[in-house]
Design a protein around this motif. Structure first.
Motif, PDB file in Angstrom:
ATOM      1  N   ARG A   2       0.829  -1.216   0.000  1.00 10.74           N
ATOM      2  CA  ARG A   2       0.000   0.000   0.000  1.00 10.74           C
ATOM      3  C   ARG A   2       0.862   1.264   0.000  1.00 10.74           C
ATOM      4  N   CYS A   3       0.305   2.343  -0.551  1.00 12.41           N
ATOM      5  CA  CYS A   3       0.981   3.637  -0.561  1.00 12.41           C
ATOM      6  C   CYS A   3       1.083   4.168   0.871  1.00 12.41           C
ATOM      7  N   ARG A   4       2.260   4.632   1.250  1.00 12.74           N
ATOM      8  CA  ARG A   4       2.432   5.124   2.605  1.00 12.74           C
ATOM      9  C   ARG A   4       1.615   6.398   2.855  1.00 12.74           C
ATOM     10  N   LYS A   5       1.388   7.170   1.787  1.00 13.92           N
ATOM     11  CA  LYS A   5       0.696   8.437   1.985  1.00 13.92           C
ATOM     12  C   LYS A   5      -0.816   8.314   2.019  1.00 13.92           C
ATOM     13  N   CYS A   6      -1.388   7.427   1.153  1.00 15.74           N
ATOM     14  CA  CYS A   6      -2.853   7.411   1.066  1.00 15.74           C
ATOM     15  C   CYS A   6      -3.473   6.038   1.269  1.00 15.74           C
ATOM     16  N   GLY A   7      -2.656   4.995   1.333  1.00 17.79           N
ATOM     17  CA  GLY A   7      -3.211   3.670   1.567  1.00 17.79           C
ATOM     18  C   GLY A   7      -3.763   2.972   0.335  1.00 17.79           C
ATOM     19  N   LEU A  21       4.821   3.779  -2.797  1.00 16.74           N
ATOM     20  CA  LEU A  21       3.918   4.879  -3.146  1.00 16.74           C
ATOM     21  C   LEU A  21       3.008   4.501  -4.305  1.00 16.74           C
ATOM     22  N   CYS A  22       1.833   5.099  -4.317  1.00 24.68           N
ATOM     23  CA  CYS A  22       0.934   4.923  -5.459  1.00 24.68           C
ATOM     24  C   CYS A  22       1.423   5.833  -6.591  1.00 24.68           C
ATOM     25  N   GLY A  23       0.845   5.668  -7.773  1.00 26.00           N
ATOM     26  CA  GLY A  23       1.274   6.461  -8.924  1.00 26.00           C
ATOM     27  C   GLY A  23       1.221   7.955  -8.668  1.00 26.00           C
ATOM     28  N   THR A  24       0.088   8.417  -8.138  1.00 25.62           N
ATOM     29  CA  THR A  24      -0.090   9.857  -7.906  1.00 25.62           C
ATOM     30  C   THR A  24       0.955  10.407  -6.945  1.00 25.62           C
ATOM     31  N   HIS A  25       1.161   9.714  -5.846  1.00 25.21           N
ATOM     32  CA  HIS A  25       2.113  10.229  -4.860  1.00 25.21           C
ATOM     33  C   HIS A  25       3.562  10.082  -5.303  1.00 25.21           C
ATOM     34  N   PHE A  26       3.826   9.059  -6.104  1.00 27.56           N
ATOM     35  CA  PHE A  26       5.179   8.910  -6.643  1.00 27.56           C
ATOM     36  C   PHE A  26       5.486  10.064  -7.605  1.00 27.56           C
TER      37      PHE A  26
HETATM   38 ZN   LIG Z   1      -0.832   7.442  -2.537  1.00 25.72          ZN
END
Ligand SMILES: [Zn+2]
Ligand code: SF4
Ligand SMILES: [Zn+2]
Lengths: 317, 66
Positions: A2-7, A21-26
Motif C-alpha cells: 500500500r501507498c504510505r501516503k494514502c493507503g 507509493l501509489c502512482g499519484t504520490h510517486f
Molecule cells: Zn498514494
C-alpha cells in the motif's frame, strides 16, 4: 503493498527507503526530491539558464519533464551521433517531447560538425580500440561544453541516475583512478579555463525510479538500447551492484553517499588540486585540458580526418 | 493455464501462486533490473501471480559510456 501516503495500491516499492507509493504520490515525490537535491548540492537557481543534454532515453526526458514542472528555464541539446536507426529514433523522441511540451531543443550533428559519424570515427582512431563508446563519450562531453559556452548557459545538466553514478564509482574504485574519483559528484564546478558547470539532479534516484516516472507520466522514450551498449563494462558493473542490492537493500545508495561524505571530509583533495593546477587551454578549441598542447577531443578528431583523407586517396588510386 | 512473464523479446512461463519477486528469481531475472506491469499498470513485486496473468517486465538498465 500500500501507498504510505494514502493507503491506495502501491505502484512502486523503494526498498532502500522502505517506501512504497501509489502512482499519484510517486509523481509528486520525484519532483520534490529533485528540488531537494538541487538545493542540497547547490546545483543551480531559479534564474539559471540551463542546457539539458537530451538523448531521447528515459532519464533525460524524465529530467526535462521534472525541471519543467518545477519551473526552471531549460533548453534541450540533442547530439546526433549517426548511429543509424538508433540515432534516428532517439532524435525523433527528443523532438516529439520538445514539440509536445513547447520546449526549445538545439540539435547538433557530429557528422556535420566533424566530418564523420561516431561509428565511422571509431574505426579511424586508436581510441577505444574499435569500440565507439570512448570516442562517443569524449565527443558528447566536448559538444555539450561547446554549446553551453557559445550559448552563455550557466549550467549543463544530464540525466545521470544513481545506478550510472555508482557503476562509474565502482569502476574507478577498482582501478583506484583517483583523478577521476576526485572529479566525480553531483556537481562539477566550472573552471576558469572554460569548463561550464555541470549538474546531475537525478544522481540519487535509482534507475528503476526514473523508469517508473517516465512510465507513469506516459512519456515516450527510446526503449531500445544503443547497439554498442551491449557488453559495456558499465552494464556489467550495474548488474553486479544489483546483485548486492538484492541482498542488502540500500547498498548502492550508501556506497554513493559514503563516497560523497569521504570526499567532503577531504579525501582526494590533493588529487583535485593537482588536476586543477595542471589544466591548460587546448590550442585548437580553447577548452581546458590536462594535455600540454591539444585536448583529447581535437587530437582524436584531427587524427580521424587525416586517416579519412589517406584512406580516400588509397581508394581512388 | 500458467503465468507468462515477458521481457523484451524473451518469454518465460511460471506457475501461479508465488510472488512476482520469487518468480523473477526463479527464471534468473534481477528484480532490481525490471519494473513489472500488468495491463499497462505498474505493480509491486510482492503481488501473488494468478493463473492466466501476463506480466510485462520493463527493463530499466541502460548503459554505455556516459
Ligand atoms: Zn498514494
Ligand atoms: S552505448 Fe556507446 S556508442 Fe552508444 S550512445 Fe552510449 S556511449 Fe555512445
Ligand atoms: Zn581542443
Amino acid at each position: 503493498m500500500r501507498c504510505r501516503k494514502c493507503g491506495e495500491k502501491a505502484a512502486i516499492n523503494m526498498r532502500q527507503h522502505k517506501l512504497a507509493l501509489c502512482g499519484t504520490h510517486f509523481l509528486d515525490w520525484i519532483p520534490e526530491q529533485t528540488q531537494r537535491f538541487i538545493e542540497k548540492y547547490r546545483m543551480f537557481g531559479e534564474d539559471s539558464r540551463i542546457l539539458l543534454a537530451v538523448s531521447g532515453g528515459k532519464d533525460s526526458l524524465a529530467l526535462w519533464d521534472v525541471l519543467q514542472r518545477l519551473g526552471y528555464q531549460t533548453t534541450g541539446l540533442y547530439i546526433g551521433l549517426g548511429i543509424n536507426e538508433y540515432s534516428m529514433r532517439s532524435q525523433e523522441m527528443a523532438e516529439k517531447f520538445a514539440t509536445e511540451n513547447d520546449l526549445n531543443l538545439t540539435v547538433v550533428d557530429v557528422a556535420d560538425e566533424e566530418g564523420a559519424t561516431i561509428p565511422e570515427a571509431s574505426k579511424l582512431t586508436e581510441r577505444g580500440k574499435g569500440k565507439p563508446c570512448s570516442v562517443c563519450g569524449l565527443t558528447k562531453r566536448h559538444m555539450m561544453n561547446r554549446v553551453a559556452r557559445e550559448g552563455g548557459y550557466d549550467v549543463v545538466t544530464t540525466g545521470h541516475n544513481l545506478d550510472d553514478e555508482v557503476a562509474v564509482l565502482f569502476g574507478n574504485t577498482l582501478n583506484w583512478a583517483v583523478g577521476y574519483l576526485a572529479r566525480q559528484g553531483p556537481v562539477l564546478e566550472e573552471t576558469a579555463a572554460g569548463l561550464v558547470r555541470k549538474a546531475k539532479p537525478f544522481c540519487r534516484f535509482y534507475e528503476r525510479e526514473t523508469a517508473a516516472y517516465t512510465l507513469l507520466r506516459g512519456i515516450n522514450y527510446i526503449y531500445e538500447e544503443c547497439p554498442y551498449a551491449e557488453g559495456a563494462t558499465s552494464i556489467y558493473h550495474k548488474e553486479l551492484l544489483n546483485q548486492m542490492e538484492e541482498v542488502r537493500p540500500g547498498l548502492k545508495l550508501s556506497f554513493y553517499l559514503s563516497f560523497l561524505r569521504a570526499k567532503e571530509s577531504g579525501l582526494f583533495v590533493q588529487e583535485s588540486t593537482l588536476a586543477k593546477s595542471k589544466l591548460a587551454q587546448c590550442r585548437t578549441c580553447g577548452q581546458p585540458t590536462t594535455a600540454p598542447d591539444q585536448c583529447a577531443y581535437c587530437r582524436t578528431w584531427d587524427g580521424v580526418r587525416k586517416r579519412r583523407v589517406t584512406t580516400r586517396e588509397g581508394e581512388t588510386r | 493455464m500458467a503465468v507468462r512473464l515477458t521481457l523484451r523479446d524473451k518469454e518465460f512461463t511460471v506457475n501461479p501462486g508465488t510472488t512476482i519477486r520469487q518468480a523473477l528469481k526463479l527464471v534468473g531475472i534481477q528484480p532490481e533490473s525490471v519494473i513489472p506491469t500488468r495491463d499497462g499498470e505498474l505493480i509491486t513485486d510482492d503481488e501473488i501471480l494468478k493463473d492466466g496473468d501476463h506480466i510485462r517486465l520493463i527493463a530499466v538498465i541502460s548503459g554505455g559510456s556516459l
